[in-house]
Design an enzyme around this catalytic site. Structure first.
Site, short mmCIF file in Angstrom:
data_model
loop_
_atom_site.label_atom_id
_atom_site.label_comp_id
_atom_site.label_asym_id
_atom_site.label_seq_id
_atom_site.Cartn_x
_atom_site.Cartn_y
_atom_site.Cartn_z
N GLU A 87 0.81 -1.22 0.00
CA GLU A 87 0.00 0.00 0.00
C GLU A 87 0.85 1.27 0.00
OE1 GLU A 87 -3.99 -1.54 2.34
OE2 GLU A 87 -2.27 -0.93 3.57
N CYS A 93 3.25 8.70 1.01
CA CYS A 93 3.90 7.71 1.88
C CYS A 93 4.03 6.42 1.08
CB CYS A 93 3.06 7.50 3.14
SG CYS A 93 3.72 6.28 4.28
N CYS A 144 6.97 -6.53 6.50
CA CYS A 144 8.13 -6.00 7.23
C CYS A 144 8.65 -7.08 8.16
CB CYS A 144 7.73 -4.76 8.04
SG CYS A 144 9.12 -3.97 8.91
N CYS A 146 7.71 -5.18 15.06
CA CYS A 146 7.26 -4.30 16.14
C CYS A 146 5.82 -4.66 16.49
CB CYS A 146 7.36 -2.84 15.71
SG CYS A 146 9.05 -2.33 15.31
N CYS A 185 2.52 -2.59 15.43
CA CYS A 185 2.40 -2.20 14.03
C CYS A 185 1.77 -3.33 13.23
CB CYS A 185 3.78 -1.84 13.47
SG CYS A 185 3.79 -1.49 11.70
N SER A 203 12.53 5.82 14.08
CA SER A 203 11.37 5.34 14.81
C SER A 203 11.84 4.84 16.17
CB SER A 203 10.67 4.22 14.03
OG SER A 203 10.18 4.70 12.80
N LEU A 204 11.78 5.71 17.18
CA LEU A 204 12.39 5.41 18.48
C LEU A 204 11.38 4.73 19.42
CD1 LEU A 204 15.22 5.88 19.73
CD2 LEU A 204 14.22 7.81 20.95
N HIS A 205 10.29 5.42 19.73
CA HIS A 205 9.14 4.88 20.47
C HIS A 205 9.40 4.57 21.95
CE1 HIS A 205 7.30 4.86 16.61
NE2 HIS A 205 7.98 3.82 16.17
N ASN A 247 -2.22 4.54 16.50
CA ASN A 247 -3.37 4.19 15.68
C ASN A 247 -3.76 2.74 15.95
OD1 ASN A 247 -3.61 6.70 14.07
ND2 ASN A 247 -1.54 6.13 13.43
N CYS A 293 -0.16 5.79 10.37
CA CYS A 293 1.08 5.15 10.78
C CYS A 293 0.80 3.85 11.54
CB CYS A 293 1.90 6.08 11.66
SG CYS A 293 2.50 7.53 10.81
#
Length: 365
Positions: free
Chosen positions: A106, A119, A126, A130, A133, A238-240, A314, A357
């Protein structure tokens, strides 16, 4: 290295060769190999990158007898749009693409009054796993080719130019590698695609390098490779989480490269390029949104060329986590600002269409 991480994509059939996969010199070699004049390669590139045209039957400056042969050799159909889903009165549009082998992925177009941001995906799925996600939960299917990455941009740019997206005719101003996949795990093809996007027409699309953002969960050796490229793209980390104990859980690659190593690489990137690094931080209720973690993050980032993008989490199907409470989000922002760290809370564009995201899952149904 944790077993659940996947850096090497599974072996699969290769996508057809495409003009966007090749340098100008390689394009000329293909064209002359077909018995055509070398300048036909530049004509094809002018149509594809300059006029956003992929159909050689419409290229009337090419000999009629050569059009089909040139199209098969350099402009095969790479992507088929399965569907477009929109929200925000059509100003946000998610596209589900099907590749030659049936693989789905996508991209998301977001139009704003002053810009249009696309995007893009760099992988189908992936391998970084994570847990918050949706893409990561599906695992890695394969890397996308340079042509497949670039063709997402060209196809959407064509729709924009033709006024087929709400808001009237327009052009893409920004590209963010924040779709499906870990861009730096597909390093060679991502870098080639950035060059095709940013080289002047007819070599590429002519988008400014400063309008391109490459995101990563923190593949330190690949960040150092990117530094050596001396490009002007923005790096997003992308730390988080600001502490290794939590980040080991949220971003499993942290078991390989710890926060200090990742941030040191980010500061090397900023120091070499002069470009501000973006820190992406998904706020998850009662997990990483505590005030003390905001202070810890502020101390880590203070004094560096950096900007924090806070992302309200999200929701994804089956997830045990959800977005932070508004009051906790506000306090997190206040604490970062008290350390002198610039911070923005990201607009959660596309949430209604699972296009925000962490929501891209490429489901056909």
């Amino acid at each position: 290295m944790p077993a659940e991480l996947t850096f090497a994509a599974p072996r699969r059939a290769k996508p057809p060769r495409h003009l966007a996969d090749l340098t100008p010199e390689e394009r000329r070699a293909v064209v002359t190999g077909l018995g055509e004049k070398p300048f036909r390669a530049k004509q094809l590139a002018q149509h594809y990158f300059g006029h956003l045209e992929s159909d050689t039957s419409a290229m009337t400056d090419l000999p009629e007898a050569s059009r089909e042969r040139l199209g098969e050799a350099l402009l095969p159909e790479l992507l088929t749009p399965v569907r477009h889903i929109t929200c925000d009165e059509g100003m946000t549009r998610k596209t589900l693409w099907r590749a030659f082998d049936g693989v789905l992925f996508e991209s998301v177009l977001m139009r704003y009054p002053d810009r249009a941001t696309l995007c893009v995906s760099s992988q189908a799925g992936c391998g970084m796993n994570c847990p918050f996600c949706a893409t990561g939960q599906n695992g890695l299917t394969r890397n996308l080719s340079t042509g497949e990455i670039v063709d997402q941009v060209v196809s959407v740019a064509r729709d924009l130019a033709r006024g087929e997206v709400a808001g009237g005719p327009g052009r893409i101003s920004n590209i963010v590698f924040m779709g499906m996949g870990e861009p730096l795990a597909n390093y060679k093809r991502v870098l080639e695609s950035v060059r095709r996007m940013t080289d002047p027409v007819p070599g590429g699309l002519g988008i400014s390098q400063r309008g391109v953002t490459v995101s990563t969960v923190g593949l330190v050796p690949a960040i150092d490779r990117l530094i050596a490229e001396r490009m002007q793209v923005r790096l997003a980390i992308s730390l988080h989480a600001p502490d290794d104990e939590l980040r080991d859980e949220l971003v499993p690659v942290n078991n390989r490269w710890k926060i200090d190593e990742v941030l040191d690489a980010a500061w090397r990137y900023a120091g070499t390029t002069g470009r501000r690094v973006s820190i992406e931080y998904a706020l998850i209720r009662d997990i990483n949104d505590q005030a003390w973690r905001a202070d810890l993050l502020g101390r880590l980032l203070k004094g560096h060329l950096v900007h924090v993008n806070l992302i309200p989490l999200n929701p994804t199907p089956g997830s045990k986590w959800t977005a932070s409470r508004p009051e906790d989000e506000r306090e997190f922002v206040r604490r970062l600002e008290s350390h002198g760290v610039p911070v923005t809370v990201r607009d959660t564009r596309g949430q209604e269409i699972d296009g925000a995201c962490g929501q891209l899952a490429a489901a056909e149904n």
